[in-house]
Write an enzyme that holds these catalytic residues in place. Structure first.
Site, PDB file in Angstrom:
ATOM      1  CG  ASP A 175      50.336  34.553  47.093  1.00 58.52           C
ATOM      2  OD1 ASP A 175      49.609  35.355  46.492  1.00 58.52           O
ATOM      3  OD2 ASP A 175      50.050  33.344  47.209  1.00 58.52           O
ATOM      4  CB  SER A 214      47.553  31.932  44.688  1.00 57.90           C
ATOM      5  OG  SER A 214      47.707  33.288  45.022  1.00 57.90           O
ATOM      6  CB  SER A 238      51.568  29.443  46.404  1.00 62.13           C
ATOM      7  OG  SER A 238      50.845  30.594  46.047  1.00 62.13           O
ATOM      8  CG  ASP A 292      47.371  36.917  48.192  1.00 61.14           C
ATOM      9  OD1 ASP A 292      47.014  37.486  47.156  1.00 61.14           O
ATOM     10  OD2 ASP A 292      46.654  36.082  48.796  1.00 61.14           O
ATOM     11  CG  HIS A 297      43.180  38.927  49.322  1.00 63.63           C
ATOM     12  ND1 HIS A 297      42.485  39.231  48.173  1.00 63.63           N
ATOM     13  CD2 HIS A 297      43.982  37.874  49.010  1.00 63.63           C
ATOM     14  CE1 HIS A 297      42.854  38.404  47.201  1.00 63.63           C
ATOM     15  NE2 HIS A 297      43.766  37.585  47.682  1.00 63.63           N
ATOM     16  CG  ASP A 334      50.935  34.559  43.314  1.00 65.44           C
ATOM     17  OD1 ASP A 334      51.236  35.727  43.621  1.00 65.44           O
ATOM     18  OD2 ASP A 334      50.269  33.822  44.073  1.00 65.44           O
ATOM     19  CG  HIS A 335      48.210  37.217  42.056  1.00 60.96           C
ATOM     20  ND1 HIS A 335      48.019  38.117  43.085  1.00 60.96           N
ATOM     21  CD2 HIS A 335      48.046  35.984  42.610  1.00 60.96           C
ATOM     22  CE1 HIS A 335      47.731  37.465  44.197  1.00 60.96           C
ATOM     23  NE2 HIS A 335      47.751  36.162  43.941  1.00 60.96           N
TER      24      HIS A 335
END
Length: 522
Positions: free
Chosen positions: A93, A137, A202, A358, A362, A399-400
């Site tokens: 992620d 996500s 996810s 992820d 953040h 996912d990104h």
């Protein structure tokens, strides 16, 4: 003697001026601009201590031999066109290319490779959603698991469903099923493993249909849609839904979303349910575990279904666990899941997520993000060890990405968490790693003097160091760049090229002969 004096002079320069700045340029303005783009900094002595060189790198033969060996490796490999009995999708992620590139330094140097970077086939997927250039996500899970793109914040529904819409999602014609369901319909088992809550965005893509990723329990649904909305929350869908209730392995965090607050102090539900007890009472062979020790002790041959919830929220970052921690690593969960799933002669589909890469990004905590990436790589190495590429397709992707920058002109072997050798125009150093935006901004900018702070006075080497960000926002944003896809095993060669993220489950389905689309068996 000359070489000794030269090395001594460079050492003195580096000590006296630890961050080099370009000399005056006596060329045309355009030429000077070009030189500033690519500064020609003083080079330390090749075999000194200022930068690290692998033996042989200074020779032609070292690089030419590497190139020849890679060509030979490619020529010797033949596409595997067998049917994939098993498919494992690994999801990092937020793991964009800058994350994987920077993480190699934790393995000993930028020339090292993460386990999955040795897979023979790679591609790029385009991550945008129906409504957003940069996705989240939730909608990406719909893409890489269900083969259809939706709107940001929605899961398992198509682009007709707006985020947080309490009405449209009730129309089941908007629901899209994941490859987990396709696999089960073909007689295979399906399961999921994650370091986040098992109801997080996810993993929810495996089994849920929902207009709002935050509707993880009934209280959240009621808050947005009122009582009696007819919407089943994500935890409820995992416990009682058509797909969720049939998953063989569920490992991760998030127990709070399964239990009423009146039954447990940590519970978040308000409907009186204890979905964990319901799971345990459904069969005497259903096994529920909450610690690494309990997970390791599970006899998979005597287990109908395995549920492991190791925290009431997300699992802890590995760097924040202690010796006394009872939380399993992602690798340990992966090994147990594969041990269990391998019992089915028809094969399986398994979703495994390194979800906290992820979340560390953040909050601009690069050190923890990269450490979680290394743990993710270890889990993939374990899967490769436990399976055969003859019949098991391994797919690794993200996912990104994130707005995470790996910059500067640092010397080989320098600390990737340190400063670059070049100062900014304000005379202060800047870090190799930074973010375009995020919560750390105020720690690196003095609002009174309207100047940057020296980042080396803020980044101290702690596991939870924040790294500089350029724009002050609550959480750093995702990035909109394409993300890599790595594949090994049957039909892995299909994963090359640049394609929509929603293509991924169709490729996996083709290789494993599941779903109603085009497959190698038809």
């Amino acid at each position: 003697m000359f070489r000794l004096l030269n090395a001594l002079l460079i050492a003195i320069v580096l000590v006296a001026h630890p961050a080099w700045s370009a000399p005056e340029c006596g060329r045309t303005p355009e030429e000077c601009k070009e030189r500033r783009m690519h500064p020609d900094m003083p080079e330390p002595e090749l075999h000194g201590n200022a930068f690290r060189v692998i033996d042989g790198e200074e020779t032609n033969s070292y690089w030419r031999q590497q190139g020849v060996e890679f060509v030979q490796q490619k020529l010797a490999s033949e596409p595997n066109k067998r049917q994939a009995k098993n498919v494992i999708l690994f999801l990092g992620d937020g793991m964009g290319v800058t994350t994987t590139s920077a993480a190699r330094n934790l393995l000993g140097g930028e020339e090292k490779s993460l386990s999955f970077e040795n897979f023979p086939y790679t591609g790029l997927s385009k991550t945008y959603s129906v409504d957003k250039i940069v996705p989240d996500s939730a909608c990406t899970a719909t893409a890489y698991l269900c083969g259809v793109k939706g709107q940001e914040g929605t899961i398992g529904v198509n682009g007709q469903v707006p985020r947080t819409d309490c009405k449209v999602m009730l129309d089941e014609s908007t629901h899209v099923d994941s490859i987990a369901k396709w696999a089960m319909e073909a007689g295979k088992w399906a399961g999921l493993v994650t370091t986040t809550r098992v109801t997080h965005a996810s993993p929810s893509g495996v089994y849920a249909h929902i207009a709002e990723r935050d509707w993880e329990n009934d209280a959240e649904v009621s808050s947005d849609c009122g009582a009696g909305s007819g919407i089943d929350d994500i935890a409820y869908q995992l416990a009682r839904g058509e797909v969720g209730s049939k998953l063989k392995v569920i490992l991760g965090g998030g127990s709070k979303n399964f239990v009423d607050s009146s039954l447990e102090s940590w519970g978040k539900r308000t409907d009186g349910l204890n979905l964990i007890d319901e799971f345990k009472s459904a069969s005497e062979k259903n096994v529920y575990v909450t610690t690494a020790g309990e997970l390791a002790a599970v006899d998979v041959t005597k287990t109908d279904r395995l549920l492991g919830l190791f925290n009431d929220d997300h699992l802890q970052y590995l760097m924040e666990t202690t010796v006394e921690s009872s939380q399993p690593t992602l690798e340990q969960m992966t090994r147990k899941a594969i041990e269990y799933m391998s019992q089915n002669e028809q094969g399986y589909f398994l979703f495994i997520e390194g979800g906290r890469i992820d979340q560390a990004h953040h909050i601009n905590q690069a050190r923890m993000a990269l450490n979680e990436t290394i743990e993710f790589s270890k889990a993939i190495a374990a899967a490769q060890e436990l399976t055969s590429e003859d019949d098991t397709l391994l797919v690794v992707t993200a996912d990104h990405s994130h707005v995470f920058t790996y910059a500067g002109y640092s010397y080989r072997g320098a600390d990737v968490f340190g400063k670059t050798p070049v100062n900014g125009h304000d005379g202060k150093p800047y870090m190799v790693l930074s973010y375009a935006n995020g919560p750390s901004y105020e720690n690196f900018y003095d609002a009174e003097t309207k100047e940057r702070k020296d980042p080396t006075t803020v980044v101290k080497g702690a596991h939870d160091d924040e790294f500089p960000s350029g724009v002050p926002i609550d959480m750093d944003s995702h990035g909109g760049d394409d993300v890599p896809v790595y594949a090994l095993g049957p039909w892995a060669h299909l994963f090359t090229g640049v394609y929509e993220q929603s293509t991924i489950p169709h490729l996996m389905a083709y290789a494993s002969c599941v779903g109603e689309g085009h497959t190698m068996c038809k």
